[in-house]
Design an enzyme around this catalytic site. Structure first.
Site: not given
Ligand code: PMP
Length: 406
Positions: A122, A199, A202, A225, A363
């Protein structure tokens, strides 16, 4: 087994109608819904106990402070951290990664050093490292994935040299759904002296996470999430490493003594928690972890896996549909495209049928580039989704094909 109907009853939004149709919510990868116990607990705190944490001597402040520290222990328990000092509250995954990129970068990364990320990250696990590399004249290297959506571990091995200071890797890809072999990757990184940030944005709601078993150095996730509120997340870090890192943001709470000559910093975890935190959000996050803990993340994950297989089987019956990400280990995410239909049109027409999916670059522009796509459609599952909802999605996809005559 997970009692889906019982769970659904805790999520009133699932009974909402959009355009007169019962909502089918398949955008859980972007944000999951919140159950009543989380909303109720937060409401109770807003209405009865609202007061800033750590500063007051009065009843309400102590009540909020205690609830925040209880939530910290809840997180510690949930991810099996060795100490509550290793649990830092942030605004979310993004802020947690930025914190590490800054503070770890200041302490441990210099000119010519390398940071390793993967092609399926991401943007939140790419850009902070690019910023660090620019600041320190370090080099960002990338581990590619194959067309099935699995990391090319032979290349990972080759890229792992003693120059690598940190590896950043998603536990579960937000586009491909791939569950990466993070445990093995961490062991390999440690063999060359590199640290690893996982990270888990997910992963946290779908797989049991045990930071001690993984032996990761850092792990980040967002509350929203995992059925908790927005605006709050967690950075886990090994105590020894966090001790060696300078603070990131300066301000209240993170200090021990402030003098114009020299300021000293607070102990962990407060050293990394400058300013007023989202203290009621933190209470909500603690409640969310309690909620999913009672159901069991492993149980929820097994149910979702069954649902994922069912969904993929059904979707493969649609001849022009292509699924991106066919890894052997996959969780909760299906990104796809129908030949001849723009992802945005597909998402918009599904929306008209009450079906919420995500469309666009998700993203993760490098993943789009890998497949030469301008965007995809993503259905992402949660423990309250059902086979009947998957059937509605597939029915909707067939309707769109007919409408657009492809
Ligand atoms: N890493 C991953 C794998 C994600 O899916 C996301 C959110 N889509 C993020 C980071 C960022 O999370 P946040 O916007 O809640 O900071």
């Amino acid at each position: 087994m997970v009692d889906v109907e019982k769970i659904r009853a805790d999520f009133p939004i699932l009974e909402e109608k959009v355009y007169g149709k019962l909502l089918v919510y398949l955008d859980n990868g972007a944000t999951a819904q919140r159950p009543l116990p989380v909303v109720d607990r937060m409401t109770e705190y807003y209405l009865k106990y609202n007061s800033n944490v750590h500063r007051g001597v009065h009843y309400l402040s102590n009540k909020c402070t205690d609830a925040n520290e209880e939530a910290r222990r809840e997180v510690q328990h949930f991810i099996h951290a060795a100490s509550e000092k290793e649990v830092i509250f942030t605004r979310g995954t993004t802020e947690a990664i930025n914190l590490v990129a800054y503070a770890f970068g200041e302490a441990f990364v210099g000119e010519g050093d390398e940071i390793l990320v993967t092609e399926m990250e991401h943007h939140a696990n790419i850009v902070p490292w690019q910023m660090l590399c620019e600041r320190k004249k370090a080099v960002l290297k990338v581990v590619p994935f194959d067309d099935k959506g699995e990391l090319q571990l032979d290349i990972y091995e080759k890229l792992l040299t003693e120059r690598v200071k940190l590896v950043g890797v998603a536990y579960v890809s937000n586009v491909l759904g791939t569950v990466n072999p993070v445990r093995e990757m961490i062991a390999r990184a440690h063999a060359v002296g590199a640290k690893v940030l996982v990270d888990a944005a997910q992963a946290i709601a779908h797989l049991p996470v045990d930071v001690q078993e993984l032996d990761c150095d850092f792990l980040a996730f967002s509350g929203h999430k995992v059925y908790g509120p927005t605006g709050v997340g967690v950075l886990y870090g090994k105590e020894k490493l966090l001790e060696q890192m300078p603070p990131w943001q300066g301000g209240g709470e993170m200090i021990r003594e402030v003098r114009f000559e020299k300021t000293t910093y607070n102990e962990l975890p407060f050293k990394f928690e400058a300013g007023t935190p989202d203290f009621i959000g933190i209470v909500g996050l603690g409640e969310a972890l309690k909620y999913i803990g009672k159901i069991g993340v492993a149980e929820a994950g097994r149910y979702e896996e069954e649902l994922l297989h069912y969904a993929q089987e059904q979707m493969r019956q649609i001849p022009r549909l292509r699924i991106f990400g066919e890894a052997r280990q996959k969780a909760s995410v299906i990104s796809f495209q129908i030949d001849g239909i723009h992802h945005f049109d597909l998402g918009t027409l599904l929306d008209q049928m009450g079906i919420a999916v995500r469309t666009g670059q998700l993203c993760a522009e490098p993943v789009m580039q890998h497949y030469g796509m301008t965007g995809m459609v993503r259905a992402s599952l949660a423990m309250y989704n059902t086979k009947a909802e998957i059937d509605k999605l597939c029915e909707g996809l067939r309707k769109v094909e007919k409408m657009l005559n492809v």
